[in-house]
Design an enzyme around this catalytic site. Structure first.
Site, PDB file in Angstrom:
ATOM      1  N   ASN A  92       1.004  -1.295  -0.432  1.00  6.42           N
ATOM      2  CA  ASN A  92       0.142  -0.229  -0.025  1.00  6.42           C
ATOM      3  C   ASN A  92       0.956   0.530  -0.421  1.00  6.42           C
ATOM      4  O   ASN A  92       1.796   1.571   0.970  1.00  6.42           O
ATOM      5  CB  ASN A  92      -0.567   0.489   1.658  1.00  6.42           C
ATOM      6  CG  ASN A  92      -1.634   1.388   1.266  1.00  6.42           C
ATOM      7  OD1 ASN A  92      -1.323   2.260   1.237  1.00  6.42           O
ATOM      8  ND2 ASN A  92      -2.825   0.770   1.765  1.00  6.42           N
ATOM      9  N   GLU A  98      -3.451   1.566  -3.024  1.00  3.28           N
ATOM     10  CA  GLU A  98      -3.857   3.532  -2.915  1.00  3.28           C
ATOM     11  C   GLU A  98      -3.144   4.627  -3.899  1.00  3.28           C
ATOM     12  O   GLU A  98      -2.251   4.668  -3.442  1.00  3.28           O
ATOM     13  CB  GLU A  98      -3.591   3.805  -1.146  1.00  3.28           C
ATOM     14  CG  GLU A  98      -5.032   3.573  -0.763  1.00  3.28           C
ATOM     15  CD  GLU A  98      -5.247   4.545   0.868  1.00  3.28           C
ATOM     16  OE1 GLU A  98      -5.908   5.337   0.821  1.00  3.28           O
ATOM     17  OE2 GLU A  98      -4.788   3.359   1.623  1.00  3.28           O
ATOM     18  N   ASP A 152      -3.569  -4.725   0.655  1.00  2.84           N
ATOM     19  CA  ASP A 152      -3.642  -4.412   1.865  1.00  2.84           C
ATOM     20  C   ASP A 152      -5.392  -5.074   2.424  1.00  2.84           C
ATOM     21  O   ASP A 152      -6.252  -4.719   2.135  1.00  2.84           O
ATOM     22  CB  ASP A 152      -4.299  -2.919   1.826  1.00  2.84           C
ATOM     23  CG  ASP A 152      -4.417  -1.925   3.485  1.00  2.84           C
ATOM     24  OD1 ASP A 152      -5.046  -2.938   4.513  1.00  2.84           O
ATOM     25  OD2 ASP A 152      -4.755  -1.192   3.657  1.00  2.84           O
ATOM     26  N   ASN A 173      -6.354  -4.342   5.263  1.00  5.08           N
ATOM     27  CA  ASN A 173      -7.412  -3.200   6.969  1.00  5.08           C
ATOM     28  C   ASN A 173      -8.174  -5.154   7.903  1.00  5.08           C
ATOM     29  O   ASN A 173      -8.606  -4.472   8.373  1.00  5.08           O
ATOM     30  CB  ASN A 173      -8.184  -2.759   6.702  1.00  5.08           C
ATOM     31  CG  ASN A 173      -7.857  -1.314   5.636  1.00  5.08           C
ATOM     32  OD1 ASN A 173      -6.778  -0.861   6.830  1.00  5.08           O
ATOM     33  ND2 ASN A 173      -7.977  -0.921   4.948  1.00  5.08           N
ATOM     34  N   ASP A 187      -1.407  -5.588   6.346  1.00  2.00           N
ATOM     35  CA  ASP A 187      -0.730  -6.499   4.422  1.00  2.00           C
ATOM     36  C   ASP A 187      -0.303  -7.914   5.009  1.00  2.00           C
ATOM     37  O   ASP A 187       0.450  -8.434   4.984  1.00  2.00           O
ATOM     38  CB  ASP A 187      -0.112  -5.642   4.227  1.00  2.00           C
ATOM     39  CG  ASP A 187      -0.251  -4.380   4.324  1.00  2.00           C
ATOM     40  OD1 ASP A 187      -0.591  -2.884   3.360  1.00  2.00           O
ATOM     41  OD2 ASP A 187       0.099  -3.779   5.225  1.00  2.00           O
ATOM     42  N   ASP A 217       3.069   4.973   4.543  1.00  2.00           N
ATOM     43  CA  ASP A 217       3.015   4.274   6.429  1.00  2.00           C
ATOM     44  C   ASP A 217       2.613   2.679   6.856  1.00  2.00           C
ATOM     45  O   ASP A 217       2.564   2.649   7.489  1.00  2.00           O
ATOM     46  CB  ASP A 217       1.377   4.529   6.933  1.00  2.00           C
ATOM     47  CG  ASP A 217       0.331   5.503   6.149  1.00  2.00           C
ATOM     48  OD1 ASP A 217      -0.085   4.649   5.061  1.00  2.00           O
ATOM     49  OD2 ASP A 217      -0.657   4.759   6.293  1.00  2.00           O
ATOM     50  N   HIS A 218       2.850   2.191   4.985  1.00  2.00           N
ATOM     51  CA  HIS A 218       2.923   0.494   5.216  1.00  2.00           C
ATOM     52  C   HIS A 218       3.939  -0.552   4.284  1.00  2.00           C
ATOM     53  O   HIS A 218       5.147   1.024   3.926  1.00  2.00           O
ATOM     54  CB  HIS A 218       1.763  -0.146   4.162  1.00  2.00           C
ATOM     55  CG  HIS A 218       0.279   0.283   4.596  1.00  2.00           C
ATOM     56  ND1 HIS A 218      -0.174  -1.004   4.675  1.00  2.00           N
ATOM     57  CD2 HIS A 218      -0.456   1.493   4.425  1.00  2.00           C
ATOM     58  CE1 HIS A 218      -2.098  -0.252   4.969  1.00  2.00           C
ATOM     59  NE2 HIS A 218      -1.774   1.129   4.699  1.00  2.00           N
TER      60      HIS A 218
END
Length: 254
Positions: free
Chosen positions: A7, A34, A145, A147, A216, A245-246
């Site tokens: 991501n 994303e 991802d 989530n 992930d 951020d991943h």
DNA sequence: ATGGTGGTCCAACCA
């Protein structure tokens, strides 16, 4: 073969990070989530220059997924069957005898929100779709991802996160249902360090303090698991200037 | 107790 998922939280901002990571790690397939841009704006030329073909499924501002690969993908699917969704979150393609499904599962915001209901209905549609994909493809990797943190071991502070978004019973139940289609969380096929995460909040110095979640995942069919040789999370790009951020997650198999 | 960072795009939403 090496497949990976990342991501990137805007491919415009992270293009150099992704190019550098592809050149150093040389995955056969990398799924992005994303990308945050329309399909037609995807920087396919930059990837082609380093030997990667691309398939993008994007939209303005939000969401968007892509697949980068050394060989051409076929039998592309860019939407779940029987689930109307303006949000671009899925992209599947076949590489040789390997079927790849790249996912950006909805975040869900909070367990009492409309976005949570959307997440659960999205996951129900995913279950139906992947059950069909699994029937058709012996070698199947469903990554992205999710989530969802599969277990408390995937959460830096399980007590604080108990029942919260990304950790709720209904989300974990949906993930378990998916894994009951003979798909394993490939990261756990191998010994791994404790406190292994793939996402750290930008706030409160989450990465520096390793306050993260492992959301992930690379789910692998039995045929892939039997030939798997290694799985991991590459934290290096998360430590770069202006990171996603991943972190990228990956699976290798023969 | 609150809000804290970052991307998109410039107000407000999403994560």
């Amino acid at each position: 073969m090496k497949v990976a998922s990342w991501n990137v939280n805007s491919i415009r901002v992270r293009l150099e990070h992704v190019l550098e990571w592809l050149e150093s790690e040389q995955p056969d397939v990398l799924g992005l989530q994303e990308i945050k841009m329309p399909t037609d704006d995807f920087p396919a030329e930059a990837f082609a220059e380093i030997g990667y073909q691309s398939i993008a499924n994007g939209q303005k501002t939000y969401n968007g997924v892509a697949l980068l690969s050394k060989q051409e993908g076929t039998d592309v699917i860019d939407a779940m069957p029987d689930f109307e969704d303006p949000q671009k979150r899925v992209l599947a393609a076949t590489y040789g005898d390997l079927r790849i499904v790249n996912l950006y599962v909805p975040n869900g915001q909070a367990v009492d929100s409309d976005k949570y209901e959307y997440k659960l209905s999205w996951l129900a549609a995913l279950q139906a779709w992947i059950s069909e994909e699994a029937k058709q493809h012996e070698k199947l990797a469903v990554f992205g991802d999710f989530n969802i943190a599969p277990e408390d071991a995937d959460v830096h502070d399980p007590a604080a996160w108990e029942g919260k978004i990304l950790c709720s019973d209904a989300e974990r139940g949906a993930l378990n249902d998916l894994m009951s289609l003979d798909l394993k969380d490939s990261y756990r096929l191998f010994d791994q360090p404790e406190a292994s995460f793939s996402w750290w909040d930008y706030r409160q110095a989450g990465f520096r303090r390793n306050r993260g979640l492992r959301i992930d995942l690379v789910l692998a069919s039995e045929a892939l698991c039997t030939s798997a040789t290694a799985a991991g999370i590459d934290k290096e790009p998360r430590a770069l200037e202006r990171p996603s951020d991943h972190a990228p997650v990956w699976l290798e198999f023969t």
